[in-house]
Write an enzyme that holds these catalytic residues in place. Structure first.
Site, PDB file in Angstrom:
ATOM      1  N   ASP A  82       0.849  -1.196   0.000  1.00 32.66           N
ATOM      2  CA  ASP A  82       0.000   0.000   0.000  1.00 32.66           C
ATOM      3  C   ASP A  82       0.890   1.254   0.000  1.00 32.66           C
ATOM      4  O   ASP A  82       1.846   1.343   0.776  1.00 32.66           O
ATOM      5  CB  ASP A  82      -0.881  -0.040   1.269  1.00 32.66           C
ATOM      6  CG  ASP A  82      -2.028   0.949   1.222  1.00 32.66           C
ATOM      7  OD1 ASP A  82      -2.400   1.385   0.114  1.00 32.66           O
ATOM      8  OD2 ASP A  82      -2.565   1.277   2.292  1.00 32.66           O
ATOM      9  N   ASP A 104       1.850   5.229  -5.339  1.00 29.72           N
ATOM     10  CA  ASP A 104       1.247   6.498  -4.911  1.00 29.72           C
ATOM     11  C   ASP A 104       1.949   7.612  -5.682  1.00 29.72           C
ATOM     12  O   ASP A 104       3.040   8.051  -5.310  1.00 29.72           O
ATOM     13  CB  ASP A 104       1.433   6.672  -3.394  1.00 29.72           C
ATOM     14  CG  ASP A 104       0.809   7.960  -2.880  1.00 29.72           C
ATOM     15  OD1 ASP A 104       0.471   8.833  -3.713  1.00 29.72           O
ATOM     16  OD2 ASP A 104       0.671   8.102  -1.659  1.00 29.72           O
ATOM     17  N   HIS A 168      -8.592   9.284   4.508  1.00 26.53           N
ATOM     18  CA  HIS A 168      -7.905   8.376   5.430  1.00 26.53           C
ATOM     19  C   HIS A 168      -8.294   8.723   6.865  1.00 26.53           C
ATOM     20  O   HIS A 168      -8.144   9.853   7.296  1.00 26.53           O
ATOM     21  CB  HIS A 168      -6.386   8.547   5.305  1.00 26.53           C
ATOM     22  CG  HIS A 168      -5.794   7.820   4.138  1.00 26.53           C
ATOM     23  ND1 HIS A 168      -4.746   8.318   3.412  1.00 26.53           N
ATOM     24  CD2 HIS A 168      -6.068   6.612   3.593  1.00 26.53           C
ATOM     25  CE1 HIS A 168      -4.411   7.448   2.466  1.00 26.53           C
ATOM     26  NE2 HIS A 168      -5.195   6.420   2.545  1.00 26.53           N
ATOM     27  N   HIS A 193      -9.773   4.576  -1.084  1.00 22.67           N
ATOM     28  CA  HIS A 193      -8.999   4.633   0.157  1.00 22.67           C
ATOM     29  C   HIS A 193      -9.894   5.219   1.245  1.00 22.67           C
ATOM     30  O   HIS A 193     -10.984   5.711   0.973  1.00 22.67           O
ATOM     31  CB  HIS A 193      -7.739   5.482  -0.045  1.00 22.67           C
ATOM     32  CG  HIS A 193      -6.669   4.748  -0.812  1.00 22.67           C
ATOM     33  ND1 HIS A 193      -5.390   4.602  -0.355  1.00 22.67           N
ATOM     34  CD2 HIS A 193      -6.716   4.096  -2.000  1.00 22.67           C
ATOM     35  CE1 HIS A 193      -4.690   3.892  -1.221  1.00 22.67           C
ATOM     36  NE2 HIS A 193      -5.468   3.585  -2.247  1.00 22.67           N
ATOM     37  N   GLY A 195     -11.430   3.579   3.589  1.00 21.95           N
ATOM     38  CA  GLY A 195     -12.635   2.745   3.602  1.00 21.95           C
ATOM     39  C   GLY A 195     -13.308   2.624   4.958  1.00 21.95           C
ATOM     40  O   GLY A 195     -14.524   2.408   5.015  1.00 21.95           O
ATOM     41  N   ASN A 215      -9.955   0.020   0.875  1.00 24.30           N
ATOM     42  CA  ASN A 215      -8.913  -0.059   1.910  1.00 24.30           C
ATOM     43  C   ASN A 215      -9.488   0.204   3.291  1.00 24.30           C
ATOM     44  O   ASN A 215     -10.199   1.190   3.501  1.00 24.30           O
ATOM     45  CB  ASN A 215      -7.840   0.992   1.642  1.00 24.30           C
ATOM     46  CG  ASN A 215      -7.023   0.685   0.406  1.00 24.30           C
ATOM     47  OD1 ASN A 215      -7.304  -0.278  -0.302  1.00 24.30           O
ATOM     48  ND2 ASN A 215      -6.019   1.494   0.157  1.00 24.30           N
ATOM     49  N   VAL A 216      -9.122  -0.667   4.229  1.00 25.47           N
ATOM     50  CA  VAL A 216      -9.631  -0.540   5.598  1.00 25.47           C
ATOM     51  C   VAL A 216      -8.455  -0.631   6.569  1.00 25.47           C
ATOM     52  O   VAL A 216      -7.850  -1.703   6.726  1.00 25.47           O
ATOM     53  CB  VAL A 216     -10.654  -1.668   5.905  1.00 25.47           C
ATOM     54  CG1 VAL A 216     -11.131  -1.579   7.343  1.00 25.47           C
ATOM     55  CG2 VAL A 216     -11.834  -1.598   4.929  1.00 25.47           C
ATOM     56  N   GLY A 217      -8.129   0.483   7.182  1.00 25.19           N
ATOM     57  CA  GLY A 217      -7.042   0.509   8.163  1.00 25.19           C
ATOM     58  C   GLY A 217      -7.516   0.935   9.539  1.00 25.19           C
ATOM     59  O   GLY A 217      -7.463   0.169  10.512  1.00 25.19           O
ATOM     60  N   THR A 218      -8.035   2.155   9.616  1.00 24.22           N
ATOM     61  CA  THR A 218      -8.369   2.765  10.907  1.00 24.22           C
ATOM     62  C   THR A 218      -9.316   1.919  11.764  1.00 24.22           C
ATOM     63  O   THR A 218      -9.160   1.873  12.988  1.00 24.22           O
ATOM     64  CB  THR A 218      -8.985   4.166  10.650  1.00 24.22           C
ATOM     65  OG1 THR A 218      -8.002   4.927   9.943  1.00 24.22           O
ATOM     66  CG2 THR A 218      -9.341   4.884  11.927  1.00 24.22           C
TER      67      THR A 218
HETATM   68  P1  13P Z   1      -8.701   4.077   6.602  1.00 24.87           P
HETATM   69  O1  13P Z   1      -7.578   4.036   7.622  1.00 24.87           O
HETATM   70  O2  13P Z   1      -9.478   5.328   6.687  1.00 24.87           O
HETATM   71  O3  13P Z   1      -9.528   2.857   6.641  1.00 24.87           O
HETATM   72  O4  13P Z   1      -7.963   4.122   5.172  1.00 24.87           O
HETATM   73  C1  13P Z   1      -7.053   3.104   4.872  1.00 24.87           C
HETATM   74  C2  13P Z   1      -6.385   3.360   3.568  1.00 24.87           C
HETATM   75  O5  13P Z   1      -6.918   4.003   2.690  1.00 24.87           O
HETATM   76  C3  13P Z   1      -5.046   2.757   3.375  1.00 24.87           C
HETATM   77  O6  13P Z   1      -4.435   3.148   2.184  1.00 24.87           O
END
Ligand code: 13P
Length: 263
Positions: A82, A104, A168, A193, A195, A215-218
């Site tokens: 990523d 990116d 994000h 992004h 997500g 994309n799911v991070g947070t």
């Molecule tokens: P979130 O952390 O908002 O889910 O976004 C994750 C992301 O887009 C990683 O590239």
């Protein structure tokens, strides 16, 4: 199942109108929770590592770990880089065994970006891997130009990450009108992004407009933050509970992206 061919997974999602949830993982527990959620819901998934994560550990360690987890289940698990900064970093990850990578290219000259994609995409494809490209950042204000998205796809990007309002780390509503125009002009696989915070109704509509990767991070990091702050009498209790909570979050996003049952 260890998925070496990212392109086929994204094409399947494009044709069948769902998205692969792409979970940002940083540890064994995060990876294991997502893989178990995928197996439970028979969903193909992407596990992805931010470039900072790859620099902190190494691409080989992530490949070894994710491959071993993937080989224990029947659903496809694709490992993706990523926010790769440039093609030397991308090829380093692909040589280690990643099946997909994002470049990116935000802030770069658009014409140079097209030339770079044209040059490098065939090499990425020769390695059986997929290439995602983003030409803008994801602060919420940026907007993708439909023609530019079409050019990136035509130059060889397998997936284009579009800026249509998601951000994000925070809640967002999508500019669905723009996404529909992109769909009309570009007609190729798209990624979103930010997500975690996309409104579920907007996400559902986006799936019908060519979005194949979310994309799911947070949402996962929030679990870690919540559990880290508590008093623990044993580290195994911490890992067990945090993994169970991560699994619940991963299942939620597998359902939101409609990847459930697609493997
Ligand atoms: P979130 O952390 O908002 O889910 O976004 C994750 C992301 O887009 C990683 O590239």
């Amino acid at each position: 199942m260890w998925a070496r061919h990212g392109r086929a997974l994204f094409q399947d999602a494009f044709q069948r109108g769902y998205a692969l949830p792409a979970f940002n993982i940083a540890s064994l527990e995060m990876a294991q929770a997502c893989v178990r959620a995928a197996e439970a819901l028979r969903a193909p998934i992407v596990l992805q590592t931010y470039r900072e994560e790859v620099r902190r550990v190494s691409p080989e360690v992530f490949v070894g770990m994710v491959r071993a987890l993937a080989e224990e289940v029947r659903v496809p698990v694709l490992l993706h880089l990523d926010h790769g900064e440039g093609f030397s970093e991308i090829f380093r990850a692909l040589r280690a065994g990643y099946g997909s990578a994002m470049w990116d290219a935000s802030g770069r000259d658009p014409e140079e970006v097209i030339v770079e994609v044209r040059t490098h995409a065939p090499l990425v494809h020769a390695m059986g891997a997929a290439l995602e490209v983003a030409a803008e950042g994801f602060g919420g204000e940026e907007r993708s130009d439909p023609e530019a998205v079409a050019q990136l796809l035509e130059a060889g990007a397998d997936v284009v990450a579009v800026a249509v309002g998601s951000r994000h780390g925070v809640e967002s509503r999508l500019d669905l009108g723009l996404l529909a125009r992109i769909r009309e002009v570009a007609r190729g696989p798209l990624a979103l992004h930010g997500g975690s915070g996309i409104h579920p109704r907007d996400l559902e509509e986006a799936l019908a407009l060519g979005v194949v990767k979310v994309n799911v991070g947070t949402a996962l990091y929030r679990v870690l933050r919540d559990y880290l702050g508590r008093p623990w009498d044993h580290h195994r209790a911490f890992y067990r509970e945090v993994e169970a909570a991560l699994l619940g979050v991963a299942m939620e996003y597998i359902r939101r992206t409609q990847a459930e049952g697609k493997a």
